[in-house]
Design a protein around this motif. Sequence first.
Motif, PDB file in Angstrom:
ATOM      1  N   LEU A 365      45.938  58.932  50.966  1.00 50.22           N
ATOM      2  CA  LEU A 365      44.688  58.867  50.920  1.00 50.22           C
ATOM      3  C   LEU A 365      44.164  59.131  52.325  1.00 50.22           C
ATOM      4  CD1 LEU A 365      42.728  59.303  48.731  1.00 50.22           C
ATOM      5  CD2 LEU A 365      41.980  56.733  49.029  1.00 50.22           C
ATOM      6  N   SER A 377      35.789  59.424  45.300  1.00 50.00           N
ATOM      7  CA  SER A 377      36.525  58.436  45.157  1.00 50.00           C
ATOM      8  C   SER A 377      37.892  58.715  45.226  1.00 50.00           C
ATOM      9  CB  SER A 377      36.197  57.658  43.911  1.00 50.00           C
ATOM     10  OG  SER A 377      36.327  58.322  42.932  1.00 50.00           O
ATOM     11  N   ALA A 378      38.948  57.755  45.435  1.00 43.96           N
ATOM     12  CA  ALA A 378      40.377  57.827  45.238  1.00 43.96           C
ATOM     13  C   ALA A 378      40.678  58.761  43.955  1.00 43.96           C
ATOM     14  CB  ALA A 378      41.106  56.663  45.122  1.00 43.96           C
ATOM     15  N   SER A 379      40.151  58.398  42.831  1.00 49.15           N
ATOM     16  CA  SER A 379      40.572  59.230  41.609  1.00 49.15           C
ATOM     17  C   SER A 379      39.958  60.741  41.504  1.00 49.15           C
ATOM     18  CB  SER A 379      39.690  58.331  40.501  1.00 49.15           C
ATOM     19  OG  SER A 379      38.275  58.604  40.345  1.00 49.15           O
ATOM     20  N   LEU A 411      49.888  56.081  45.281  1.00 45.42           N
ATOM     21  CA  LEU A 411      48.849  56.471  46.464  1.00 45.42           C
ATOM     22  C   LEU A 411      49.185  55.352  47.424  1.00 45.42           C
ATOM     23  CD1 LEU A 411      47.026  57.978  44.234  1.00 45.42           C
ATOM     24  CD2 LEU A 411      45.165  56.884  45.364  1.00 45.42           C
ATOM     25  N   VAL A 413      47.112  53.926  50.589  1.00 43.21           N
ATOM     26  CA  VAL A 413      45.659  53.978  50.971  1.00 43.21           C
ATOM     27  C   VAL A 413      45.792  53.028  52.403  1.00 43.21           C
ATOM     28  CG1 VAL A 413      43.457  53.088  50.561  1.00 43.21           C
ATOM     29  CG2 VAL A 413      45.020  53.957  48.667  1.00 43.21           C
ATOM     30  N   ILE A 419      37.125  55.616  51.618  1.00 44.59           N
ATOM     31  CA  ILE A 419      37.219  56.178  50.186  1.00 44.59           C
ATOM     32  C   ILE A 419      37.401  55.167  49.246  1.00 44.59           C
ATOM     33  CG2 ILE A 419      38.362  58.155  48.795  1.00 44.59           C
ATOM     34  CD1 ILE A 419      37.319  59.097  51.280  1.00 44.59           C
ATOM     35  N   ILE A 421      38.254  52.973  46.202  1.00 41.25           N
ATOM     36  CA  ILE A 421      39.463  53.013  45.402  1.00 41.25           C
ATOM     37  C   ILE A 421      39.192  52.494  44.146  1.00 41.25           C
ATOM     38  CG2 ILE A 421      41.898  52.274  45.399  1.00 41.25           C
ATOM     39  CD1 ILE A 421      41.250  53.734  47.918  1.00 41.25           C
ATOM     40  N   LEU A 426      42.044  55.274  38.279  1.00 39.56           N
ATOM     41  CA  LEU A 426      43.437  55.657  38.536  1.00 39.56           C
ATOM     42  C   LEU A 426      44.258  55.083  37.320  1.00 39.56           C
ATOM     43  CD1 LEU A 426      43.329  54.758  42.279  1.00 39.56           C
ATOM     44  CD2 LEU A 426      43.387  56.876  41.428  1.00 39.56           C
ATOM     45  N   VAL A 434      49.331  51.598  43.666  1.00 37.97           N
ATOM     46  CA  VAL A 434      48.282  51.624  44.894  1.00 37.97           C
ATOM     47  C   VAL A 434      48.686  50.669  45.998  1.00 37.97           C
ATOM     48  CG1 VAL A 434      45.860  51.561  45.395  1.00 37.97           C
ATOM     49  CG2 VAL A 434      46.660  52.681  43.237  1.00 37.97           C
ATOM     50  N   THR A 436      48.061  49.580  49.689  1.00 36.33           N
ATOM     51  CA  THR A 436      47.179  49.374  51.046  1.00 36.33           C
ATOM     52  C   THR A 436      48.136  49.161  52.286  1.00 36.33           C
ATOM     53  OG1 THR A 436      45.402  48.344  49.718  1.00 36.33           O
ATOM     54  CG2 THR A 436      45.528  48.187  52.332  1.00 36.33           C
TER      55      THR A 436
END
Length: 483
Positions: A365, A377-379, A411, A413, A419, A421, A426, A434, A436
Amino acid sequence: MADATLVGPAAKAFFSFSRFPLPHASLSSILITTVRSKSNLPMAAASLPGSSSASPSSSIHNPNPNSTQPSLLVFSGGTAFNGVVEELKKVTTRVAHVLPVSDDGGSTAEIVRVLGGPAVGDIRSRCLRLSDESTSEALAVRRLLGHRLPLDASVAKSMWYEIVEGAHSLWTGVSEPYRETIRAFLVYFQNQILRRSNGSFCFSNGSIGNFFFAGARIFFQSLDASIFLFSRVSEIPRESLVLPVISTNDRLTLGCELWDGTIIRGQNEISHPTNGRMGLINKDCASATRLPCGIKRVFYMSSEGCNLLHEVFPAVNPTVLDQLSKVDCIVYGMGSLFTSICPSLVLHGIGELIASRPIPKVLLLNGSHDRETTSMSASGFVTAITDALNRAHGNSNRRLNNHSSDYINALLVPKDGEIPIDIERLAAKGIFHVVTVDSINDPKVGIIFDPRSLIGALTSLILEIRNSCIMDSSASIDSEHSD
């Protein structure tokens, strides 16, 4: 006669390079190595069934790495992902870099305007990042091919003539065989400009690597051959592939359709319009005029087209499909979502093949918004990629109906990124991984991944998802036998 004299050394060099086999990327076993990063990711070396254990250092410096390194295919543009290529090379060189050839900005635009053909800027940029740095001559070649001419047009033209005549200090450290090979294609490029240009060619901010690439492509009448030659001149590892998503000698024009029906023609006009000005391109979101509404889709159009009636459907490079069928992981790189990533995803055959592969499919991302993704957004990123691969908003006869989780299952991030999350959305799309990753604040572009942390997290994630897929497959087989 003049042409034959000019290109003779280049032709001779090319055929001597041709004794090397084309890069090949098959894998019977996989070793995943996680490197230590600023986030103190653990050092680990883990192997899947059939592979042998090795320490991180041995996997990085293995003289015959093909049997142990993971293979990846990365969809990206020529800028954002470049920052992690150096770190990725320490873990694996078995990477197929798939890049669009529709860029129409900067010095690439001037080459396309005068000589036609596909844009080579992103290809050249990635090739340089992959090039050898182990010797003083390799560094000299990289410095030469990575050089940009000054912004002032007259100064740039004067410097160009020095370079093409072999008199500039940039040739220092380049041995005669390399010098004559590279210079031959630069001279051929100059010759083509003089033959074809109805007006003057503007050398302002021109890339020497782009000029070399364009000369080679026109001489061989093959984009693939020019990449092969560039790869050998810059000594890119043979198992590393730089692939144009469309292998063509024709000019490609990218268009986009906004949700209000507006059509924008040209990649540069979509992502960072310059109003016809030459020079450095500012990709900062804050400096660009906002789009009237969001982007619905990108598509290819005829070189003189201006609306949906001029949509064309170029064929994907077969080598891209071949690599997609083999690799151990698919990565959607960070960068311009609609003009760097999606142009490679909307082609027929890409979505079908990605959906069929039970392997890690990872979205990296972005750390900040740009003109193309304001307020997403992420989605929203996931939806855009899914729609591109499904060709959801194009010709109804060419559409797919696959789920987001068929295309993306994880994902990564950057920490403190802009952005949002939206975890619940998601999860509703079937995406539960997801992660980080440590980030750094680049003064030019904002929040970006810390390269070492990113590659460490990516390799760990590949192993985790790969093992999960194996266990799911085993459970499915056991269930069938019990039935």
